[in-house]
Design an enzyme around this catalytic site. Structure first.
Site, mmCIF file in Angstrom:
data_model
loop_
_atom_site.group_PDB
_atom_site.id
_atom_site.type_symbol
_atom_site.label_atom_id
_atom_site.label_comp_id
_atom_site.label_asym_id
_atom_site.label_seq_id
_atom_site.Cartn_x
_atom_site.Cartn_y
_atom_site.Cartn_z
ATOM 1 N N SER A 146 0.844 -1.197 0.000
ATOM 2 C CA SER A 146 0.000 0.000 0.000
ATOM 3 C C SER A 146 0.875 1.241 0.000
ATOM 4 C CB SER A 146 -0.857 0.001 1.272
ATOM 5 O OG SER A 146 -1.352 1.294 1.565
ATOM 6 N N TYR A 159 -3.128 -0.181 10.080
ATOM 7 C CA TYR A 159 -2.986 -0.544 8.656
ATOM 8 C C TYR A 159 -1.600 -0.165 8.153
ATOM 9 C CZ TYR A 159 -4.386 -0.674 3.699
ATOM 10 O OH TYR A 159 -4.487 -0.948 2.349
HETATM 11 P P1 NAP Z 1 -11.787 -5.207 -0.075
HETATM 12 O O1 NAP Z 1 -12.681 -4.745 -1.168
HETATM 13 O O2 NAP Z 1 -12.100 -4.869 1.340
HETATM 14 O O3 NAP Z 1 -11.586 -6.811 -0.201
HETATM 15 C C1 NAP Z 1 -10.783 -7.438 0.748
HETATM 16 C C2 NAP Z 1 -10.955 -8.923 0.552
HETATM 17 O O4 NAP Z 1 -10.191 -9.608 1.560
HETATM 18 C C3 NAP Z 1 -12.406 -9.368 0.714
HETATM 19 O O5 NAP Z 1 -12.725 -10.358 -0.234
HETATM 20 C C4 NAP Z 1 -12.403 -9.951 2.112
HETATM 21 O O6 NAP Z 1 -13.362 -10.956 2.320
HETATM 22 C C5 NAP Z 1 -11.036 -10.579 2.163
HETATM 23 N N1 NAP Z 1 -10.636 -10.879 3.548
HETATM 24 C C6 NAP Z 1 -10.599 -10.026 4.587
HETATM 25 N N2 NAP Z 1 -10.210 -10.673 5.701
HETATM 26 C C7 NAP Z 1 -10.028 -11.983 5.344
HETATM 27 C C8 NAP Z 1 -9.626 -13.162 6.046
HETATM 28 N N3 NAP Z 1 -9.332 -13.132 7.353
HETATM 29 N N4 NAP Z 1 -9.532 -14.316 5.357
HETATM 30 C C9 NAP Z 1 -9.833 -14.349 4.038
HETATM 31 N N5 NAP Z 1 -10.220 -13.282 3.307
HETATM 32 C C10 NAP Z 1 -10.305 -12.111 3.968
HETATM 33 O O7 NAP Z 1 -10.318 -4.675 -0.331
HETATM 34 P P2 NAP Z 1 -9.594 -4.209 -1.660
HETATM 35 O O8 NAP Z 1 -9.705 -2.727 -1.809
HETATM 36 O O9 NAP Z 1 -9.959 -5.116 -2.788
HETATM 37 O O10 NAP Z 1 -8.077 -4.484 -1.196
HETATM 38 C C11 NAP Z 1 -7.450 -5.723 -1.438
HETATM 39 C C12 NAP Z 1 -6.025 -5.574 -0.913
HETATM 40 O O11 NAP Z 1 -5.433 -4.402 -1.478
HETATM 41 C C13 NAP Z 1 -5.970 -5.381 0.599
HETATM 42 O O12 NAP Z 1 -4.811 -6.024 1.102
HETATM 43 C C14 NAP Z 1 -5.822 -3.854 0.740
HETATM 44 O O13 NAP Z 1 -5.172 -3.511 1.953
HETATM 45 C C15 NAP Z 1 -4.966 -3.552 -0.429
HETATM 46 N N6 NAP Z 1 -4.999 -2.160 -0.909
HETATM 47 C C16 NAP Z 1 -6.190 -1.590 -1.258
HETATM 48 C C17 NAP Z 1 -6.149 -0.270 -1.768
HETATM 49 C C18 NAP Z 1 -7.392 0.461 -2.170
HETATM 50 O O14 NAP Z 1 -7.311 1.697 -2.362
HETATM 51 N N7 NAP Z 1 -8.536 -0.185 -2.325
HETATM 52 C C19 NAP Z 1 -4.935 0.395 -1.902
HETATM 53 C C20 NAP Z 1 -3.770 -0.240 -1.493
HETATM 54 C C21 NAP Z 1 -3.825 -1.535 -1.014
HETATM 55 P P3 NAP Z 1 -14.804 -10.583 2.931
HETATM 56 O O15 NAP Z 1 -15.554 -10.060 1.795
HETATM 57 O O16 NAP Z 1 -15.315 -11.878 3.450
HETATM 58 O O17 NAP Z 1 -14.590 -9.562 4.025
HETATM 59 C C1 GCO Z 2 -7.009 5.091 3.552
HETATM 60 C C2 GCO Z 2 -7.130 4.159 2.372
HETATM 61 C C3 GCO Z 2 -5.751 3.679 1.961
HETATM 62 C C4 GCO Z 2 -5.872 2.788 0.758
HETATM 63 C C5 GCO Z 2 -4.547 2.312 0.297
HETATM 64 C C6 GCO Z 2 -3.682 3.417 -0.180
HETATM 65 O O1 GCO Z 2 -7.862 5.027 4.440
HETATM 66 O O2 GCO Z 2 -6.054 5.883 3.518
HETATM 67 O O3 GCO Z 2 -7.968 3.062 2.667
HETATM 68 O O4 GCO Z 2 -5.153 3.019 3.021
HETATM 69 O O5 GCO Z 2 -6.636 1.693 1.044
HETATM 70 O O6 GCO Z 2 -3.942 1.485 1.212
HETATM 71 O O7 GCO Z 2 -2.575 2.842 -0.830
#
Ligand code: NAP
Ligand code: GCO
Length: 266
Positions: A146, A159
């Site tokens: 992230s 986080y």
């Molecule tokens: P999301 O929409 O919240 O999806 C997260 C997924 O992880 C969901 O399918 C969730 O399942 C699953 N999960 C959570 N806890 C779990 C567990 N204990 N065991 C198995 N599955 C679990 O998140 P996203 O935005 O797609 O993000 C995916 C990854 O990218 C995460 O690691 C997040 O930190 C990272 N990320 C996101 C962003 C962003 O801006 N969106 C940016 C940087 C990094 P449930 O549906 O059952 O909860």
């Molecule tokens: C926040 C956001 C971020 C994104 C991502 C950025 O609350 O700042 O959720 O953490 O998810 O990780 O790279």
């Protein structure tokens, strides 16, 4: 000369937490490059929903109900994958949660819960697949880090601590297992429009943009939030032989936000 092949034909990819969101988008891209997709989610209803989405996308994926923080469940899942599908060539540690709470108001168990999913779980799942990768003589691990692997901000202490740790876990796996032709890299998404960031993009009662939404758009040269599909190509690169000499790196896919001072407010 390493093969510059970006194809994944014959490879098996396990993408954790990939019923929707970033994991689902990455799985689609890996499949398009030839990989067989296996994924997990924590509840059967989400696995079923994911299977329906994969089917709709023309992908014959296999889904498992598995809580990635539970080592016994993870080991059982990996053992069953190896028995019924084949050895895991590519692991994407994608499952993750966030809790946005001012640090001094956050309970210790809330902090631990985020660390458990976002840092302990990538350790647990990587540990489950590396022994077979060593036997195979190859393996790819991609940790979804992230911007918070580099920056802090208010309310995301757990986080940021987890994602900062995940950056160093990525480097340590690369260091410890590179000699077995296992490459471990990270993808650092910027701000991506998924359910996880939906609260940061909610329209205000007067219909205006959420202040954080406007802030991110002003800070991103691309002038937009990322889409989950923006992460597919970088994931294919890090999952393929084209990146066999890339190890311990975090590839930021952030639209340039980390390079930009931000647009001057009008
Ligand atoms: P999301 O929409 O919240 O999806 C997260 C997924 O992880 C969901 O399918 C969730 O399942 C699953 N999960 C959570 N806890 C779990 C567990 N204990 N065991 C198995 N599955 C679990 O998140 P996203 O935005 O797609 O993000 C995916 C990854 O990218 C995460 O690691 C997040 O930190 C990272 N990320 C996101 C962003 C962003 O801006 N969106 C940016 C940087 C990094 P449930 O549906 O059952 O909860
Ligand atoms: C926040 C956001 C971020 C994104 C991502 C950025 O609350 O700042 O959720 O953490 O998810 O990780 O790279």
């Amino acid at each position: 000369m390493a093969n510059q092949n970006f194809r994944l034909d014959g490879k098996i990819a396990l993408v954790t937490g990939a019923s929707y969101g970033i994991g689902f988008a990455i799985a689609k891209a890996l499949h398009a490059a030839g990989a067989k997709i296996v994924f997990n989610d924590i509840k059967q209803e989400f696995v079923d929903r994911g299977l329906a989405s994969y089917k709709e996308a023309g992908i014959d994926a296999k889904g498992y109900v598995c809580d990635v923080t539970n080592e016994e469940q993870v080991n059982e899942m990996v053992k069953d994958i190896e028995k019924t599908v084949g050895n895991v060539d590519i692991l994407v540690n994608n499952a993750g949660i966030i809790k946005r709470i001012p640090m001094i108001e956050m309970k210790a168990e809330e902090f631990r819960a985020v660390i458990d999913v976002d840092l302990n779980a990538p350790f647990i799942v990587s540990k489950a697949v590396i022994p077979t990768m060593i036997k195979m003589g190859h393996g790819k691990i991609i940790n979804i880090c992230s911007m918070m692997s580099e920056f802090g901000r208010e309310t995301v202490s757990a986080y940021a601590a987890a994602k900062g740790g995940l950056k160093m876990l990525t480097r340590n796996i690369a260091s410890e297992y590179g000699e077995y032709n296992i490459q471990c890299n990270g993808i650092g998404p910027g701000y991506i429009a998924t359910p996880q960031t939906a609260p940061l993009r909610e329209r205000q009662p007067d219909g205006s943009r959420h202040p954080f939404d406007s802030f991110i758009i002003s800070k991103t040269p691309a002038g937009r939030w990322g889409e989950a599909d923006d992460l597919g190509g970088p994931a294919v690169f890090l999952a393929s032989e084209a990146s066999d000499f890339v190890n311990g790196q975090i590839l930021y896919v952030d639209g340039g936000i980390q390079a930009y001072i931000g647009k001057q407010p009008k």
